[in-house]
Design an enzyme around this catalytic site. Structure first.
Site, PDB file in Angstrom:
ATOM      1  N   ASP A  15     -20.644  63.788  33.826  1.00  0.00           N
ATOM      2  CA  ASP A  15     -19.435  64.654  33.629  1.00  0.00           C
ATOM      3  C   ASP A  15     -19.357  65.227  32.077  1.00  0.00           C
ATOM      4  O   ASP A  15     -20.326  64.924  31.304  1.00  0.00           O
ATOM      5  CB  ASP A  15     -18.275  63.813  34.218  1.00  0.00           C
ATOM      6  CG  ASP A  15     -17.807  62.524  33.325  1.00  0.00           C
ATOM      7  OD1 ASP A  15     -16.945  62.680  32.528  1.00  0.00           O
ATOM      8  OD2 ASP A  15     -18.767  61.679  33.428  1.00  0.00           O
TER       9      ASP A  15
ATOM     10  N   ASP B  40     -32.725  57.976  44.676  1.00  0.00           N
ATOM     11  CA  ASP B  40     -32.666  59.113  43.689  1.00  0.00           C
ATOM     12  C   ASP B  40     -32.333  60.147  43.935  1.00  0.00           C
ATOM     13  O   ASP B  40     -33.006  61.291  44.653  1.00  0.00           O
ATOM     14  CB  ASP B  40     -34.315  59.097  43.433  1.00  0.00           C
ATOM     15  CG  ASP B  40     -34.572  60.141  42.199  1.00  0.00           C
ATOM     16  OD1 ASP B  40     -33.488  60.597  41.674  1.00  0.00           O
ATOM     17  OD2 ASP B  40     -35.833  60.366  41.957  1.00  0.00           O
TER      18      ASP B  40
ATOM     19  N   GLU C  25     -26.682  57.288  37.979  1.00  0.00           N
ATOM     20  CA  GLU C  25     -25.819  58.060  36.949  1.00  0.00           C
ATOM     21  C   GLU C  25     -26.720  57.802  35.652  1.00  0.00           C
ATOM     22  O   GLU C  25     -27.348  57.013  35.590  1.00  0.00           O
ATOM     23  CB  GLU C  25     -24.602  57.429  36.737  1.00  0.00           C
ATOM     24  CG  GLU C  25     -23.681  58.173  35.556  1.00  0.00           C
ATOM     25  CD  GLU C  25     -22.355  57.565  35.491  1.00  0.00           C
ATOM     26  OE1 GLU C  25     -21.384  58.544  35.433  1.00  0.00           O
ATOM     27  OE2 GLU C  25     -22.115  56.587  35.651  1.00  0.00           O
TER      28      GLU C  25
ATOM     29  N   HIS D  67     -27.599  62.003  38.416  1.00  0.00           N
ATOM     30  CA  HIS D  67     -26.218  62.490  38.727  1.00  0.00           C
ATOM     31  C   HIS D  67     -25.932  63.119  37.001  1.00  0.00           C
ATOM     32  O   HIS D  67     -25.437  62.480  36.264  1.00  0.00           O
ATOM     33  CB  HIS D  67     -25.339  61.325  38.999  1.00  0.00           C
ATOM     34  CG  HIS D  67     -24.021  62.241  39.249  1.00  0.00           C
ATOM     35  ND1 HIS D  67     -23.613  62.908  40.163  1.00  0.00           N
ATOM     36  CD2 HIS D  67     -22.670  62.042  38.310  1.00  0.00           C
ATOM     37  CE1 HIS D  67     -22.331  63.175  40.116  1.00  0.00           C
ATOM     38  NE2 HIS D  67     -21.833  62.717  39.006  1.00  0.00           N
TER      39      HIS D  67
END
Length: 793
Positions: free
Chosen positions: A380, A762, A771, A713
């Site tokens: 993020d 994955d 992540e 991610h």
């Protein structure tokens, strides 16, 4: 790395929907039959299927990879809940059923969806499915983009009863091809007329495109039963392979060179049942083979490994790729060529508005700070002081370790990294670390304001953004959150570390760092119990910590190493933490993470000469070596010879690979202090696991190995979710297996009850397994640098 408790209650996709963009064609939504099974769609199939009319209708191709759920599998269907929306999903009696425990405010706050399909311009589509609910409610199926701006190509609203009904719809795609489209059902907000908790089920669902030309299916080969480090082995170090074999007696093995010629042979050693993998394991030790070469293959019985190399240069590039992760994830600066490596990885500067970041409402401040620098924390766009602290400490510790104990400082000197600051007279690793240090110190409360000297805990978006979003595309408001004692002590520690390192590099910056550090220490002493609140913040993780004795110890240690002041020495000697080096952190075998940091202070005291007297330093080094011995003892009990153990509950935690990497760092230091070969071997064994010697045959690093990590991610490295975004560059390390499976994708992947080392997939949606973060890549860069140094003759 987000807090585990938070991630059980949030998702990685905000679900914002743009204005409806229906393609011209038939609007769907008619009920064609009622009752279970009546008029159901033809059976689902992977390819074209002929109609029952003997071929009078054209063949139809179902785009959905899971349609009838009779095999009890649902991927790629999975749920997406936006806080406060909450719920879960499972396959029940051959149907996919979603339970909603909180419907949220928006229709998309509770939804389930199918991705991994292409919708093409000019093609006509037919949707047909059965659906029902535990209580009457509504649902809004839609086909559209899987990421911002979430444009829709078709949508409908249907009323669900308690008995199955078959619904259908048609549309023609009027927009450009979308290679990463989704079919989603929004069942939250105004759609939810049922009282929570309620359940919505679907079955026999098809999305047909008669014009679709399916590519040849790609079948993923099973992991080789002979697991090796897929990058390779150092000539002078230990060489171990793990073999998944049910044989109870030793098996013959051969090492083949690139031409297929045997160059070594022997018998396996039977390890037996391995609890962490569930495999019956044999071990192959071919340490005696030292001849450099490429394309070696280990053959055990009839099974063969992936090819690998033996050589001294295995980690020369990898150490730089691991460090490049930080440049790629810088905030507030354009990522450009040639530093980006590839044009598709370049992007405009992200979040320039962070130059004037205001406080969150009710956070007790009335000012704005310049928080524009720093590294994005993980997948993020949030920035967190306590995670930034351990990350920048690790890079600076590597610099100090190479200066005082190592032989590779020149590899990280000015001009060695591919960053804009090259050729400025400052070692490049310090330039990269400074980008984060500027952010950390920029989060300090100004003089004259309440809590002056304290440090704001974090800053991030007001709500979670979706996957497939470059930093410069993020238009959400971002805010400072309340100061915390933990964040303040992180700045005290890293500021002190900065002050001693930059003293001979940039005296003015050194003085700035020391001033920030001592202000932070004094403020934390006055406010020793300001804690970040636990729970699920919208848009960011809490990184909460209500025990800061370790942060106080860490900060005092760094300040003492830098200044030698008696007050810091006395604090350390009075602390109960001064009596041991930690080897268990939060139920796992580890010495440190972002929440538990006293080991960082002891490591600095063990490395940096000067104010720590020789006897004290020798004692700390001995503790570190004893901790390393514990990690080596763990490896001896593991079939895949990794340096992490299962928790007391028999699990692997979130970011298990990061625990391994930090343990490898400790073991590497033990080698520096003692020169004993067993510790170098321990670091090698840990890297073997990371690079493929594991039960999945998975290299957990992008760009390295025969089965490299492909889909971590990440918002920008999001090619799997949206083809307009790039794939991740090489050198990013995944958090790896996690027994708790907190994200919906992992929960739908058939992993329930998995043994720890097999709890992994994955996929970009599997954020609790896959992540990537700054505090994982930092120790990865540290240990790859160490191995590259030790590889040199």
């Amino acid at each position: 790395m987000k807090d585990l408790f938070l991630k059980q209650s949030i998702l990685r996709r905000a679900g914002r929907v743009s204005a409806l963009a229906l393609a011209l064609g038939l609007s769907a939504g008619c009920v064609v039959t009622q009752g279970p099974g009546a008029g159901a769609a033809p059976p689902a199939g992977a390819g074209p299927d002929a109609s029952a009319s003997g071929g009078s209708e054209p063949a139809r191709t179902n785009l959905l990879k899971a349609s009838d759920f009779d095999d009890n599998k649902s991927l790629p269907w999975n749920t997406s809940f936006t806080a406060p929306g909450a719920g879960s999903a499972e396959v029940k009696k051959g149907a996919y059923c979603v339970t909603v425990t909180n419907k949220g405010s928006n229709n998309w706050d509770a939804q389930f969806r199918h991705r991994e399909m292409v919708i093409q311009k000019g093609h006509s589509y037919t949707l047909q499915y059965k659906a029902w609910a535990s209580s009457p409610t509504k649902a809004r199926p839609k086909v559209g983009m899987s990421g911002p701006p979430y444009e829709e190509y078709w949508s409908d609203t249907v009323i669900l009863g308690t008995e199955p009904k078959t619904f259908s719809g048609k549309f023609t795609m009027g927009k450009a091809d979308d290679a990463t489209a989704e079919l989603a059902f929004h069942i939250g907000g105004a759609m939810a007329s049922a009282k929570e908790p309620f359940e919505v089920c679907i079955d026999d669902i098809r999305l047909d495109d008669p014009q679709f030309k399916a590519a040849a299916p790609v079948t993923e080969s099973a992991a080789p039963k002979v697991a090796v480090n897929q990058v390779g082995y150092l000539p002078g170090a230990i060489k171990i392979a793990s073999v998944n074999s049910a044989a109870t007696a030793p098996v013959a093995w051969e090492l083949l060179d690139a031409s297929g010629k045997p160059v070594a042979h022997g018998q396996t050693k039977v390890f037996g049942k391995d609890g962490a993998s569930g495999d019956h394991v044999h071990l192959v030790d071919f340490t005696a083979v030292k001849a450099p070469g490429q394309g070696y293959v280990l053959k055990v019985g009839e099974e063969k490994s992936f090819p690998f190399d033996i050589g001294t240069g295995l980690y020369q590039k990898l150490k730089y790729d691991a460090l490049a992760y930080f440049y790629h994830n810088r905030s507030g600066i354009e990522i450009k060529m040639p530093f980006a490596g590839k044009p598709e990885l370049a992007r405009p500067a992200g979040h320039l508005s962070d130059k004037s970041t205001r406080c969150l409402k009710d956070s007790g401040c009335d000012y704005a700070l310049d928080a524009s620098r720093g590294w994005y924390d993980a997948g993020d766009h949030g920035k967190y002081v306590v995670n930034g602290g351990i990350s920048v400490w690790t890079l600076l510790n590597w610099y100090e370790r190479t200066k005082h104990l190592g032989a590779s400082s020149a590899d990280f000197a000015d001009g060695k990294l591919n960053i804009p600051e090259g050729k400025n007279g400052v070692p490049d690793i310090l330039d990269e670390a400074r980008w984060e240090l500027e952010f950390l110190m920029g989060m300090q409360v100004p003089e004259g304001k309440p809590l002056a000297g304290m440090v704001h805990h974090k800053m991030h978006d007001e709500s979670w953004t979706g996957v497939g979003l470059a930093p410069h595309e993020d238009k959400l408001a971002r805010f400072l959150h309340k100061p915390s004692t933990a964040a303040t002590l992180n700045v005290a520690a890293t500021g002190a570390q900065c002050a001693r390192i930059w003293k001979t590099v940039d005296a003015a910056f050194s003085a700035k760092c020391l001033k920030a550090a001592e202000r932070a220490w004094a403020a934390a002493k006055q406010n020793p119990a300001l804690y970040a609140p636990p729970g699920g913040d919208k848009g960011g993780g809490p990184y909460d910590d209500t025990d800061v004795k370790d942060e106080f110890y860490w900060a005092a240690a760094e300040l003492f190493v830098t200044t030698g002041k008696p007050e810091y020495k006395k604090f350390l000697q009075d602390s109960p933490l001064n009596a041991r080096f930690p080897t268990e952190v939060e139920g796992g075998a580890a010495s440190m993470n972002w929440r538990v940091t006293d080991a960082l202070g002891q490591i600095s005291m063990a490395i940096v000469p000067g104010h720590v007297d020789a006897a004290w330093q020798k004692e700390i080094r001995g503790r570190i070596a004893k901790a390393a011995d514990q990690y080596l003892a763990i490896a001896d009990k593991e079939g895949y010879r990794t340096l992490i153990a299962r928790t007391h509950e028999g699990k692997y935690d979130w970011g298990s690979n990061s625990g391994l990497l930090n343990n490898m760092l400790v073991v590497a230091l033990a080698h520096d202090f003692t020169k004993q070969p067993k510790y170098l071997d321990g670091v090698v064994l840990g890297m073997d696991y990371i690079l493929g010697r594991n039960p999945l045959g998975q290299s957990y690093v992008t760009g390295y190995g025969d089965k490299p990590l492909e889909n971590p991610h990440h918002r920008f490295w999001a090619h799997q979710a949206n083809s307009k975004y790039p794939k991740a560059p090489p050198g990013a390390v995944s958090g790896g297996p996690n027994s708790s499976l907190q994200d919906p994708y992992a929960q739908s992947a058939g992993l329930k009850g998995c043994v720890p080392q097999r709890c992994f997939v994955d996929n970009i949606e599997a954020w609790s397994l896959n992540e990537i973060t700054i505090n994982w890549n930092a120790p990865f860069a540290w240990v790859t640098g160490f191995l590259d140094e030790k590889a040199k003759p």
